[in-house]
Design an enzyme around this catalytic site. Structure first.
Site, mmCIF file in Angstrom:
data_model
loop_
_atom_site.group_PDB
_atom_site.id
_atom_site.type_symbol
_atom_site.label_atom_id
_atom_site.label_comp_id
_atom_site.label_asym_id
_atom_site.label_seq_id
_atom_site.Cartn_x
_atom_site.Cartn_y
_atom_site.Cartn_z
ATOM 1 N N ALA A 97 0.843 -1.202 0.000
ATOM 2 C CA ALA A 97 0.000 0.000 0.000
ATOM 3 C C ALA A 97 0.873 1.245 0.000
ATOM 4 O O ALA A 97 0.626 2.196 0.733
ATOM 5 C CB ALA A 97 -0.953 -0.022 1.191
ATOM 6 N N GLN A 156 5.931 10.436 -7.496
ATOM 7 C CA GLN A 156 5.170 10.941 -8.638
ATOM 8 C C GLN A 156 4.947 9.864 -9.700
ATOM 9 O O GLN A 156 3.830 9.667 -10.188
ATOM 10 C CB GLN A 156 5.937 12.131 -9.233
ATOM 11 C CG GLN A 156 5.139 12.911 -10.245
ATOM 12 C CD GLN A 156 5.923 14.087 -10.823
ATOM 13 O OE1 GLN A 156 5.435 14.737 -11.725
ATOM 14 N NE2 GLN A 156 7.114 14.362 -10.326
ATOM 15 N N GLU A 173 16.804 16.637 1.644
ATOM 16 C CA GLU A 173 15.639 17.047 2.437
ATOM 17 C C GLU A 173 15.825 16.707 3.915
ATOM 18 O O GLU A 173 15.448 17.479 4.797
ATOM 19 C CB GLU A 173 14.361 16.398 1.890
ATOM 20 C CG GLU A 173 13.986 16.929 0.510
ATOM 21 C CD GLU A 173 12.540 16.638 0.137
ATOM 22 O OE1 GLU A 173 12.113 15.477 0.282
ATOM 23 O OE2 GLU A 173 11.833 17.574 -0.276
ATOM 24 N N ASP A 191 8.667 1.380 -6.864
ATOM 25 C CA ASP A 191 10.092 1.066 -6.809
ATOM 26 C C ASP A 191 10.430 -0.308 -7.369
ATOM 27 O O ASP A 191 11.595 -0.613 -7.625
ATOM 28 C CB ASP A 191 10.594 1.109 -5.352
ATOM 29 C CG ASP A 191 10.541 2.504 -4.761
ATOM 30 O OD1 ASP A 191 10.185 3.454 -5.500
ATOM 31 O OD2 ASP A 191 10.857 2.650 -3.564
#
Lengths: 397, 397
Positions: free
Chosen positions: A12, A314, A170, A297
């Site tokens: 999920a 994305q 990040e 992935d």
């Protein structure tokens, strides 16, 4: 009942949840049995994990209960871990049971790629799940507490982030905000704390606009980050890392963000793989298997120039949409849709109020880019959970 | 200026801070030079440390900046660590300097007494300072995060508190409130978590009213505490503890609350000591030294039956008041006051909303006792910092 095709979705993550949500919307009553299998009873927002990892946000804000996303009258949810995929038997072996399928969607997510660097899997932590980021956050705080007992151990307060890709940058951005806060909280002189970002490639954010990369690195340098770019980590040890020509940086905290490979489960299932990822056909199916779709992935999609797209949220989301469309089309004997990635832009956050990004063909930086990042995150919450989810989680972004 | 007597107070614990506050109030302008020396620039409320240690309160609420308590026009404050006390030279050697004194007050606090149990100083943590309780809190949270990565390691979720005296019982009370919260936060099945309280004496809270002790233990048992009373810890290892006849309890977290002894500094200064504590004269002076007062955990005071009073905040505070009185009297050549401990009662908290206590000659339990505990804490804040401090910190109690 046996005439109804059975669709099993493994995972999920972005790809799996989008597939499930779209199937839920597009399938008619009794057109198919859909089962979603996931290790946890929640979906996590991978692109948000750098914040709870650094401790700048609560891990709760990076996950959503699956029962809040799917309609359990339409989709069955099984909380379990996949042990084996058996395409020849059309079966999936779970930790505590077996599922048969007519159609399978594989989106079990990637594993950290350590490129064979000795010690990296043993001694480094990874930003890849709610459990792993809670570990990182607690580990970092614990080092401050330990340092106060053993003030000669400055390696407790040296933090190493391996990899300056999106996740690395990040995370470093968040951590550079968080460390001064921890210094105040634990009465630590901030000059003792060191934060390294080490990248083997000749630039941070390889492939990204170089002007924005320069801007981003400058922002982070001002927040105390020491970059070692073009510097390979040769080894990770219990005492730190060995870089370049044998230089040792002593540290108790190494976070590896250097890469993602596919999944052992995919290799073991007998699919042909590259680094654990399957080069899917134009419809996102495993080569030679008309009933197995592979997303996120676990899949490998090539751009028109013949180079693989990097695995991102994305692309996984877009795959989920096409995968669901093709599943419905297969069941209805309609024609399938080819997958084509549409790059809607990319924004990398650099901590509070700072980001760099490209979207709508334009470059953004500073607070505008940070605001854009927030919009992208809100849009995602809206896509998966509608306005209620935006209201519940959106305020924390 | 040299005619003004110099008073140096070592330590800003209960005894030292009360001495300083009283001197500040009673001394006239230019009657004495008073210097307070403390390792940290804050005073901490030791009786509150069990809460931040368990994580049920913020460590900030257990400390008060010394500059908020003393008037720096009247008392000099030196943030430093005492290295050596030299009574023969009337000097104190600090980490970064030297102080001469005419009168000395020693209140540098105690050290954990491990009674020679092998491994206890190496592997157990102690509740004795802001730094140490931050370590305990972070350590405990870290074990939950580690457990999620290694779910076969149930020893990560076994917590051992050695000693069922006041500190042990109060900490166990808080921790039994905190552990279910951590289970929710880290998605851990609460049945995996174990909390042991191990005490060598034949009863918990030795010397306390047995009916209240029984009540308190029952409250804690219902919150999941396993007591091992009359059970000595034979050894503390990196893997847990060995108790009784060689039984091993595997755990990564041992908190030792089994006792307090005096201080190495006191022994090294050449005073006659028992377990690092000095048997002071009736005026609280070190035997044979008319100008050295010893307060708090560093002093040993006997009750009329000839048994030493246990070192508590209550006795240290009362000593501070008498010590300050006697210092002023000495300077003014007035007669000294004998110290006499007045037991105003004792309340032990058992976590949220539960406590047991004796005060005003009566027994209290449950929420009334918990309220009484709160009143005692508020009263202390009022004594040291007046209404402003009560308003600032009191709401967190």
């Amino acid at each position: 009942m046996s005439s109804i095709p059975k669709i099993v979705i493994l995972g999920a993550g972005y790809g799996g949840i989008l597939t499930a949500l779209r199937l839920q919307k597009e399938l008619n009553y009794n057109e198919a049995d859909v089962t979603l299998v996931n290790k946890h009873d929640y979906h996590y927002i991978t692109t948000h994990l750098h914040m709870p990892a650094a401790g700048t946000d609560n891990p709760e804000n990076a996950r959503v209960s699956i029962s809040k996303l799917i309609d359990e009258f339409k989709i069955d949810f099984v909380k379990s871990t996949v042990v084996q995929i058996r395409p020849q038997d059309k079966k999936v072996i779970l930790e505590d049971g077996t599922l048969s399928y007519d159609y399978l969607v594989v989106g079990v997510g990637g594993e950290p790629e350590t490129f064979g660097i000795p010690g990296m899997s043993e001694y480094a932590m990874n930003i890849r799940s709610i459990n792993s980021v809670r570990l990182i956050r607690e580990h970092i705080e614990y080092q401050f507490a330990r340092y106060k007992r053993e003030p000669h151990r400055s390696d407790y307060l040296t933090f190493i982030v391996g990899g300056a890709g999106f996740t690395g940058i990040e995370f470093v951005g968040e951590l550079s905000d968080r460390l001064p806060e921890l210094c105040r909280q634990f009465d630590v002189d901030p000059s003792i704390v060191k934060l390294y970002n080490i990248e083997a490639a000749p630039t941070a954010l390889p492939g990204f606009d170089s002007e924005l990369v320069e801007y981003g690195m400058e922002v982070l340098r001002k927040k105390g980050v020491t970059f070692k770019i073009g510097t390979a980590i040769k080894e990770c040890t219990p005492d730190g890392v060995i870089v370049g020509e044998g230089e040792e940086i002593r540290s108790q905290t190494v976070i590896w963000t250097g890469g993602i490979r596919g999944n052992r489960l995919i290799e073991e299932a007998g699919f042909e793989t590259m680094r654990g990822r399957v080069k899917v056909d134009e419809y996102l199916r495993a080569p030679g298997s008309e009933n197995i779709y592979i997303v996120g992935d676990n899949s490998l999609v090539f751009n028109p120039e013949g180079r693989p797209y990097p695995p991102t949220a994305q692309i996984a989301m877009q795959q989920g949409v096409v995968c669901a469309h093709n599943l419905v089309a297969s069941i209805r004997n309609q024609s399938l849709k080819s997958f084509e990635f549409k790059n809607k832009g990319t924004v990398a956050s650099l901590g509070k109020g700072e980001a760099i990004g490209i979207a709508f063909g334009k470059k953004y930086k500073g607070s505008t880019a940070a605001w854009l990042k927030k919009l992208i995150d809100l849009r995602y919450l809206f896509i998966i959970g509608g306005i209620p989810l935006v209201l519940r989680k959106g305020k924390f972004l």
